[in-house]
Motif scaffolding. Structure first.
Motif, short mmCIF file in Angstrom:
data_model
loop_
_atom_site.label_atom_id
_atom_site.label_comp_id
_atom_site.label_asym_id
_atom_site.label_seq_id
_atom_site.Cartn_x
_atom_site.Cartn_y
_atom_site.Cartn_z
N ARG B 310 1.92 -8.74 6.47
CA ARG B 310 1.25 -8.33 7.42
C ARG B 310 1.16 -6.52 7.20
N GLN B 315 -1.31 -4.89 9.37
CA GLN B 315 -1.23 -5.41 10.57
C GLN B 315 0.37 -5.09 11.12
N SER B 316 0.54 -5.42 12.20
CA SER B 316 1.83 -5.10 12.85
C SER B 316 2.74 -6.39 12.32
N SER B 346 -6.19 -13.01 5.77
CA SER B 346 -5.83 -11.90 6.71
C SER B 346 -5.71 -12.45 8.19
N LYS B 350 -2.60 -12.84 11.08
CA LYS B 350 -2.71 -12.04 12.27
C LYS B 350 -2.51 -12.83 13.44
#
Lengths: 173, 514
Positions: B310, B315-316, B346, B350
């Motif tokens: 991530r 991403q977080s 991806s 997420k």
């Protein structure tokens, strides 16, 4: 000597890592009693005051201040005068609570980096040569490890992620 | 007032990160708009241009009678004498070498017989111990002797000729510490792992090293700037005298896996250069005995692998607030993404779960495996991280008497001075002394082939620590035989390719041109 005693403490705190790391120039993690902010502050102070290479006899802080082995032998040294937790305690505590939850599920819980400020004096005898500040960021790990008897025990440890001299100024004569 | 900013040796990097734009293949990737030179860090080096020279083929002296004393003398003259064992080859300790039988064939590397260009990399053999029986294998190295004055061009040579490929592990190994601390011998003198990333840049291929920690000591290239280290950051050039670099190649099952790894490593290189994830979200774990990998009810928790992906995808973090990995842990994590195409998965990352494509690159290892007792080559714990010494000796076909001498050579029962090693390491070595003493006895016990006794001892010695993927674990994988008693070793996931040693040009001339 004070710093050597602290080093001994550090080594004893150090997890017995079976494998050397790149860290020939890096400190191992430091076992702490808890991940409480007071324990982190104490651990950072110990880190700064630790003699890293016996060949030089210099503490971590003194090495970063570029104090030489010769200067040290002439009585010049760095003394930590204060240490305080700078990060927002609410955010850190929330992160620590999450670390405990991760640990309860069997994982390794790691807190967000927390900032700690050290202030120090460089002294020679009774004379203060300079003063300054260090900003350090650390994380705290919460994990369950087996002890020598094979029983699960809760362990806390601190790891330094940065240690930067932010202020360093000479005393007015 | 005097203000200092010092990058420290504590896995430390400035907290005031500055990101900067950069390019791979001439296309700017990520980062904010370029800053002025005075804002950039490190501005001077990041803008340095090195002229593009044609790539050189690699000079091949392999198989030219490795026992030829003249060649051996030249190699030793180039390498220097590190160890002092009178009965053994004195330059490189046997436990820092690999079975010749397992060295990966170089089927697709472009090579020539000789070169008058003083920048040429030379491949040659180095034998540590000849095979000791009809079925025994010599132990040695395939050396790549590289002119230390030409690291950029050497990086280009090794990348363009296919000697180093993306995903290869670059193992820092320290011949200088042979016959010093015994626990370093148990680690086969390996202290760090970097990963190789081959990129197309300005019309040429270069190999860069990618590291955890992502700091200046590891990734601050002296020639091309931060994040463009062609094995010329201070770790490789200043901090570790007489460093050698083993190149190990992960076994991939498909071209798709190779392409996935290429994409993940390029993303990691981008993130390292941006200085946005290290050390604020992902920092260096200094405790090699405490990986993030854990098993819950016998099932691996790979949420930290997914969280690493991530971060690389921008991403977080979801499962964790912060990640902490040591060098080989980071490499293991990236290789555990080999089945995930970052472009296609991806959105799966997420969603917060662990996508099905995430899988262990290899099963993290125990300290001691079952290879010398009741195990079969199909076992996933056939070899342990600490089995390197008997695993190598066993493959030479040495008789029990010589085997015992070789064990005592590696673990003589007494430590010698290891200059330049930190107090922390020396303290750990002292704490490990009782275990090391037992290990000598255990290794000798394995020579008896008494499965019951060996298994009993192993159960006592395998400590109550999590499975792990230390740098030595990777080296042990590469040193494993392909098969035992005709059965393929299922555990083996890496092959040994070559060992790089940077030497002065002046010492290479004869080997290059004759």
């Amino acid at each position: 000597m004070k710093n050597q005693i602290l080093m001994t403490t550090l080594v004893l705190f150090t997890a017995v890592a079976g494998y050397a790391n790149e860290g020939e120039q890096r400190l191992q993690s430091i076992g702490t009693i808890s991940c409480d902010t007071k324990d982190l502050v104490r651990a950072v102070k110990i880190t700064a005051d630790t003699v890293f290479l016996t060949e030089t006899g210099l503490t971590v802080l003194e090495e970063k201040l570029e104090i030489t082995k010769d200067q040290k032998s002439m009585g010049q040294q760095a003394d930590i005068t204060n240490a305080e937790f700078l990060s927002t305690k609410k955010d850190y505590t929330a992160s620590l609570n999450k670390a405990y939850k991760i640990n309860q599920k069997g994982g390794v819980g790691i807190t967000i980096p927390a900032s700690i400020k050290l202030t120090y004096n460089v002294v020679k005898g009774d004379t203060v040569l300079s003063k300054g500040e260090v900003l350090s960021t650390v994380t705290c790990r919460v994990e369950t490890k087996k002890n020598v008897q094979g029983d699960d025990t809760l362990k806390h440890s601190m790891q330094v992620t940065s240690f930067e001299i932010t202020k360093d100024f000479e005393e007015k004569k | 007032m005097r203000t200092k900013k010092i990058i420290m040796g504590l896995a430390i990097i400035s907290v005031t990160h500055q990101s900067f734009a950069f390019s791979i293949g001439g296309t700017q990737i990520g980062g904010p708009k370029p800053k002025t030179p005075t804002e950039q860090q490190p501005a001077k080096k990041a803008t340095t241009l090195v002229s593009i020279k044609p790539s050189l083929p690699i000079v091949n002296k392999l198989g030219k009678n490795p026992f030829n004393t003249d060649i051996a003398a030249k190699i030793e003259s180039a390498l220097g004498k590190f160890t002092q064992a009178p009965s053994l080859n004195p330059t490189v300790a046997y436990y820092e070498t690999f079975p010749a039988r397992n060295i990966l064939p170089l089927t697709d590397v472009k090579m020539i017989d000789r070169s008058d260009d003083s920048d040429s990399v030379v491949l040659t053999d180095y034998v540590s111990i000849p095979g000791q029986s009809a079925n025994g294998s010599a132990l040695g190295l395939r050396m790549a002797l590289v002119p230390e004055e030409s690291r950029v061009r050497a990086s280009q040579q090794m990348a363009e000729n296919g000697l180093i490929k993306t995903g290869d592990l670059i193992v820092s190994t320290r011949p200088l510490f042979a016959n010093s601390l015994q626990y370093l011998a148990l680690q086969l003198l390996s202290t760090h792992i970097s990963m190789a990333v081959v990129v197309n840049e300005n019309g040429r291929k270069l190999v860069y090293n990618l590291d955890m920690p992502m700091d200046d000591k590891m990734m601050g290239g002296k020639n091309l700037g931060f994040g463009k280290s062609v094995m010329d950051a201070s770790h490789f050039t200043e901090d570790n005298p007489n460093l050698m670099l083993h190149i190990l190649r992960p076994r991939m099952e498909s071209e798709a896996q190779r392409q996935n790894i290429q994409k993940w490593l390029e993303k990691a290189l981008v993130k390292a250069r941006e200085k946005k994830i290290y050390p604020s979200k992902l920092s260096f774990n200094t405790d090699y005995n405490s990986p993030m990998y854990r098993e819950v009810n016998g099932k691996a928790d790979l949420s930290f692998v997914a969280d690493t992906a991530r971060l690389l995808l921008g991403q977080s973090l979801t499962a964790n607030d912060h990640l902490q990995q040591f060098c080989s842990e980071f490499a293991w994590v990236l290789l555990s993404l080999k089945d995930c195409n970052p472009d296609a998965t991806s959105s799966d990352f997420k969603k917060g779960k662990i996508p099905a494509c995430v899988s262990e690159f290899f099963k993290p290892m125990q300290m001691f495996g079952s290879a010398f007792s009741s195990g079969t080559a199909k076992d996933e714990d056939f070899y342990g991280m600490t089995d390197g010494i008997p695993m190598l000796i066993n493959q030479t076909g040495a008789n029990p008497q010589l085997s015992m001498q070789l064990i005592d050579f590696a673990l003589p029962g007494k430590d010698k001075e290891a200059k330049g090693l930190s107090v922390g390491h020396k303290g750990v070595a002292a704490l490990m002394a009782p275990l090391i003493k037992q290990t000598n006895g255990y290794f000798k016990l394995t020579l008896t082939r008494d499965a019951k006794q060996i298994d009993g001892a192993r159960a006592m010695l395998n400590p109550n620590t999590p499975r792990n993927y230390s740098p030595t674990g990777f080296v042990v994988h590469a040193g494993m035989p392909d098969s035992v008693n005709g059965v393929k070793v299922a555990q083996k996931k890496l092959d040994y390719v070559v060992t790089i040693k940077y030497v002065p040009k002046a010492k290479l001339k004869d080997l290059q041109s004759k």
